[in-house]
Design an enzyme around this catalytic site. Structure first.
Site, PDB file in Angstrom:
ATOM      1  N   ASP A   1      39.269  81.563  24.603  1.00 16.00           N
ATOM      2  CA  ASP A   1      40.552  82.234  24.810  1.00 16.00           C
ATOM      3  C   ASP A   1      40.673  83.388  23.830  1.00 16.00           C
ATOM      4  OD1 ASP A   1      42.753  80.819  22.565  1.00 16.00           O
ATOM      5  OD2 ASP A   1      40.729  80.024  22.811  1.00 16.00           O
TER       6      ASP A   1
ATOM      7  N   HIS B   1      32.490  78.741  28.454  1.00 17.82           N
ATOM      8  CA  HIS B   1      33.901  78.980  28.773  1.00 17.82           C
ATOM      9  C   HIS B   1      34.399  80.158  27.939  1.00 17.82           C
ATOM     10  CE1 HIS B   1      37.970  77.942  30.043  1.00 17.82           C
ATOM     11  NE2 HIS B   1      38.354  78.095  28.783  1.00 17.82           N
TER      12      HIS B   1
ATOM     13  N   ASP C   1      26.673  73.069  32.299  1.00 15.30           N
ATOM     14  CA  ASP C   1      26.770  74.501  31.974  1.00 15.30           C
ATOM     15  C   ASP C   1      27.631  75.195  33.026  1.00 15.30           C
ATOM     16  OD1 ASP C   1      26.430  77.022  30.942  1.00 15.30           O
ATOM     17  OD2 ASP C   1      24.365  77.272  31.644  1.00 15.30           O
TER      18      ASP C   1
ATOM     19  N   GLU D   1      32.714  75.244  25.895  1.00 11.07           N
ATOM     20  CA  GLU D   1      33.379  76.354  25.245  1.00 11.07           C
ATOM     21  C   GLU D   1      32.566  76.796  24.032  1.00 11.07           C
ATOM     22  OE1 GLU D   1      37.953  77.713  24.325  1.00 11.07           O
ATOM     23  OE2 GLU D   1      37.448  75.602  24.089  1.00 11.07           O
TER      24      GLU D   1
END
Length: 927
Positions: free
Chosen positions: A209, A537, A585, A594
């Site tokens: 993020d 991620h 994956d 992540e």
């Protein structure tokens, strides 16, 4: 956002909660809808690939080269190593390892360490299958050292990531500088009105993020700075490898080590998160800042249109900033004294604010738009911050906070190593490396705690088919790769402190695991290996969702297996997976795949150390391990007998294991512990056994023999006597003394005792007695003597030797007692244990209830079950069978009348973890 693990929840109540995880799941799905995309098709459960699992990148010359073979064969399997031209260069047979709990595989080990010729394209074949190709070279590791650090430039916020440093594929515009559509990080308001906004540009995006979190930035920054600081204080460390001009970043060639330049990008952000003077909570630090709602996938940072917000302040964030800024101040002082002074001032202010506000705890449910990073206990952060401030300033107030902390001298390592929410070990590492005014004995105790933690990791590794030094237990948590890397870093420090090759070998084993020697043949490092992770991620490295965007850049480190399956993809595809196989994956499998700055910082520290060590061979070990104790027989039956013995030690390579030999020298059993059961014997037959200890260099030493007759045929079995108590010295003069010990027992009769003088590995009988005491004369004045005692029974069988007593006949030593203690000791012992799974932590308090001070003590007790001590602290712990002894450390041997000392250990058990009921001190019973 890598959440805190359930293991830490169990031990410290720090789990952010399923609510945050559920909220994130909903948010990610909603984000996909917002950007008009659809979730990618579900992938199949991961293919484990070839049964020959290797480091598919490169094994380092001069280091152990081991592969794992998945095979149900109960007999060794032939293997062949071929070079790139297909020529056979080495061959041999595997060692059967058996069932592996963490992977669910039945396994063998293939050790081809004897072949050490550098080259590319090697292939290992066994059981009709071949491995993925690999090299024998240190070059890939030396490159990975810099790619792991390059991750942080990729993650920078508030600056354009330029093609000249990362290539055109990964170049992007600056994010969050207020350039449309960004609302920017230059004037960010509080989520709950605080009357101000802060300029919090810069820093690193935390993970996949685009939030920025102080408590995760703290450990990541500390690890980068510590990787360099270690080179200032460890002899032979490669400081130049992290120096100016080594990284592809804009600050190169500015006269400052590049790793410090990169770390400063985050330090500057951390300083900006501090509440300014004159405002409520001045000096405290905001816990985090991020988008008001979860950012959709994919989103390039410069295209993020959401409002950015500041979360409330927290004590944990304030102490993280104080610790890292204090560390930065001492490292930057030679290069930028103005910045160093600014950082130190901010650290002092933050620490004072945290002490005034010790219970500002971040909400564990604050998981909208960013991870919660809840942490209900900050005692460890206070210790860490005080340690950094003391190491930088030397001031008495910080010293008092360090030495007065319950974490002082490595106590936190008794639970586990370190992570973002368990930071005491960071302070310990600093105090173990950086010269301060602390007593040398305290620094040695801190280093010893780190080494003990490393030893416990080695004990767990000995039972694993795949070399991942994870924390204890069978559950793999979110970010397991980061924890494995942190533990490997502790192993590296243990090598720095001791020079013992066993720790160095284990560090490279962890790198093997990360680069393919694992159950899935999966390299968890992007760009490294035939089957390297691609679809981490991430909002920008989102090729799986948008073909115009890149895959993860080389050196990015996936979080790795998570057996709790905390995302929809993992839950759907991996149900029922063995812990080390809980990985896929896939970009939406965020709980396993992540990336995060604190995981890459652990990898960067590890690869910097390993690349440095790859520059030369480990020192040759030419010393055999110490002689193991004479074996003691128990559970004698018609066809089997169990033997136990006192452990060997080896300061260089470590004790690799033990062999039980018969009179002809044939191996009857092997063990990595100090006991073994020999089976397949004949009833009513006498056998002579010896125990041979082997070290990591293949050198060996052999115990004295023991003769045992099996049961059956009507011949009664005479067991050897029990081990005598630890001798105590009385009436010590310049030339003699009296030794007294707790008596042995025997099923027939104890015939007498031998007192042996210990000199190095040699033990010589200097006196005998038919009672549990003896007077020794004719010693040299001003000498130091070490004695042990063994018992003999009427059949001539010998007990194990007692624990040693060391006596100094120098007249400068305080007079010894003139008479032995009363038959019952003036002592009290309390014992409490806290269990989890198959492990437990025991706290023990020893109290001198007598009227005379103790100059030394040894605690003894016997477990009622199969409990084993795996790691102890504040004493020297040993175990033979069910019998445990704990001998005082150098700093707590003197115990005044009425005084007490607290010690403890971690252990393992099965069934019921019942507490011991009888304790002795110096061989006499306690209340």
């Amino acid at each position: 956002m890598p959440p805190i693990t359930r293991e830490r929840a169990r031990r410290g109540g720090r789990l952010s909660g399923l609510a945050a995880t559920a909220a994130r799941t909903v948010a990610v799905v909603a984000a996909l809808t917002v950007v008009g995309g659809t979730a990618p098709a579900a992938v199949a459960a991961p293919d484990p690939g070839t049964p020959v699992k290797v480091n598919q990148v490169a094994y380092v010359p001069g280091v152990a080269k081991v592969a794992t073979l998945v095979s149900t064969s109960t007999a060794p399997v032939a293997w062949t190593l071929r070079d790139a031209a297909g020529r056979t260069v080495a061959e041999g047979t595997s060692t059967v390892k058996g069932a592996d709990a963490l992977s669910g595989d039945r396994t063998h080990l293939i050790d081809f360490s004897s072949y050490d010729t550098p080259g590319t394209g090697y292939v290992l074949s066994a059981g009709g299958s071949s491995s993925l190709p690999f090299d024998i070279s240190a070059d890939p590791l030396k490159k990975l050292r810099y790619d792991a650090l390059a991750f942080f430039y990729h993650q920078r916020s508030g600056i354009a990531i330029e093609a000249q440093y990362v290539g055109s594929t990964y170049a992007r515009a600056a994010g969050h500088l207020g350039v449309a559509p960004n609302q920017g990080d230059t004037s960010v308001p509080c989520r709950q009105s605080c009357g101000y906004s802060l300029d919090v540009r810069g820093g690193w995006y935390d993970a996949g993020d685009q939030g920025k979190y102080v408590v995760n930035g703290g450990i990541a920054t500390w690890q980068l700075q510590n990787a360099y600081e270690r080179t200032l204080h460890v002899d032979g460390a490669d400081r130049a490898a992290l120096g100016d001009g080594t990284l592809a970043i804009p600050e190169r060639a500015n006269g400052v080590p590049d790793v410090l330049d990169e770390a400063r990008w985050e330090v500057d952000f951390l300083l900006r998160m501090q509440v300014p003077t004159g405002r409520t909570d001045a000096g405290m630090v905001h816990h985090k800042m991020h988008d008001e709602n979860w950012t959709g996938i994919p989103t390039i940072p410069s295209q993020d249109a959401q409002r950015r917000i500041l979360a409330p302040v927290s004590t944990a964030a304030t102490l993280n900033m104080a610790a890292v800024a204090a560390q930065a101040a001492r490292l930057w002082e030679p290069y930028d004294a103005t910045f160093a002074a600014k950082a130190l001032s901010a650290a002092r202010t933050a620490y004072a604010a945290a002490k005034a506000n010790p219970n500002r705890i971040a909400s564990a449910t604050d998981g909208t738009g960013g991870g919660a990073y809840g942490d209900t206990s900050v005692t460890d952060e206070f210790y860490w911050a005080a340690a950094e401030l003391y190491a930088t300033t030397g001031e008495s107030s910080y010293r008092a906070d360090v030495t007065g902390s319950s974490f002082y001298k490595g106590v936190s390592f008794a639970q586990r190593g370190y992570d973002w929410g368990w930071t005491g070990g960071l302070g310990d590492t600093t105090l173990a490396l950086v010269p301060t005014g602390l007593p040398a004995a305290d620094v040695a105790a801190t280093r010893s705690a780190i080494v003990s933690f490393a030893d416990a990791a080695l004990s767990r590794l000995a039972n694993q088919a795949y070399p991942a030094p994870n924390n204890a237990g069978s559950v793999y948590y979110w970010g397991s790769n980061g924890q494995v890397a942190n533990n490997a870093n502790a192993l590296a420090l243990a090598y720095d402190f001791t020079g013992q090759a066993k720790y160095r070998t284990a560090v490279y084993g962890a790198l093997d695991y990360f680069q393919g020697r694992n159950p899935l043949n999966q390299s968890y490092v992007a760009g490294y290996g035939e089957k390297a992770v691609r679809n981490v991620h991430h909002r920008f490295w989102a090729n799986q969702n948008d073909a115009s965007l890149p895959i993860a850049p080389p050196g990015s480190f996936s979080g790795g297996p998570n057996s709790e399956l905390q995302d929809p993809v993992a839950a759907a595809e991996l149900a029922g997976c063995a812990a080390q196989k809980c990985f896929v994956d896939d970009i939406e499998a965020y709980s396993v795949n992540e990336v995060a700055i604190n995981w890459n910082s652990a990898l960067a520290w590890l690869t910097a150390w390993a690349a440095e060590q790859a520059g030369g061979q480990a020192p040759a070990d030419t010393t055999a391990p110490s002689t193991p104790g004479t074996p003691v027989a128990s559970a004698v039956a018609d066809t089997s007998v169990t033997l136990t013995w006192a452990a060997s030690t080896d300061a260089e390579s470590g004790v690799a294991g033990y062999d039980v030999l018969d009179a002809a020298g044939a191996v009857l059993a092997t063990s990595t512990t100090t006991s073994a059961t020999v089976s397949g014997l004949t009833a009513d037959t006498a056998y002579t056994f010896t125990v041979r200890a082997r070290n990591g260099a293949g050198l060996a030493s052999t115990s004295a023999p023991l003769t045992v007759r099996t049961t059956g045929g009507g011949t009664p079995v005479d067991a050897p006597p029990s081990t005598p108590g630890t001798p105590a010295a009385f009436n010590v003069t310049a030339t003699g003394m009296t030794l007294v010990w707790a008596a042995s027992t025997d099923d027939v009769r104890v015939a007498g005792y031998d007192v042996l003088q210990v000199e190095g590995a040699a033990q010589t009988v200097v006196a005998t007695s038919t009672t549990p005491s003896v007077t020794i004369d004719g010693l040299a004045a001003d000498g130091v003597y070490t004695f042990v005692v063994r018992a003999r029974d009427s059949a001539g069988q010998l007990s194990g030797v007692s624990a040693p007593v060391t006596v100094d006949t120098s007249p400068r030593i305080s007079p010894s007692p003139t008479s032995p203690p009363p038959s019952t000791a003036s002592c009290k012992v309390t014992y409490t244990a806290s269990s989890w799974g198959s492990g437990f932590t025991a706290a023990v308090t020893v109290t001198n209830t007598g009227s005379t001070a103790w100059s030394s003590w040894q605690l003894g007790f016997t477990f009622p079950g199969d409990q084993k001590v795996t790691q102890g602290w504040s004493a020297t712990w040993s175990q033979t069978g069910a019998t445990v002894t704990a001998t005082n450390a150098a700093w707590n041997g003197s115990l005044a009348a009425g005084g007490s000392t607290s010690i403890g250990f971690n252990g393992s058990y099965s069934g019921t973890n019942a507490a011991p009921t009888g304790f002795t001190v110096n061989g006499a019973a306690c209340s």
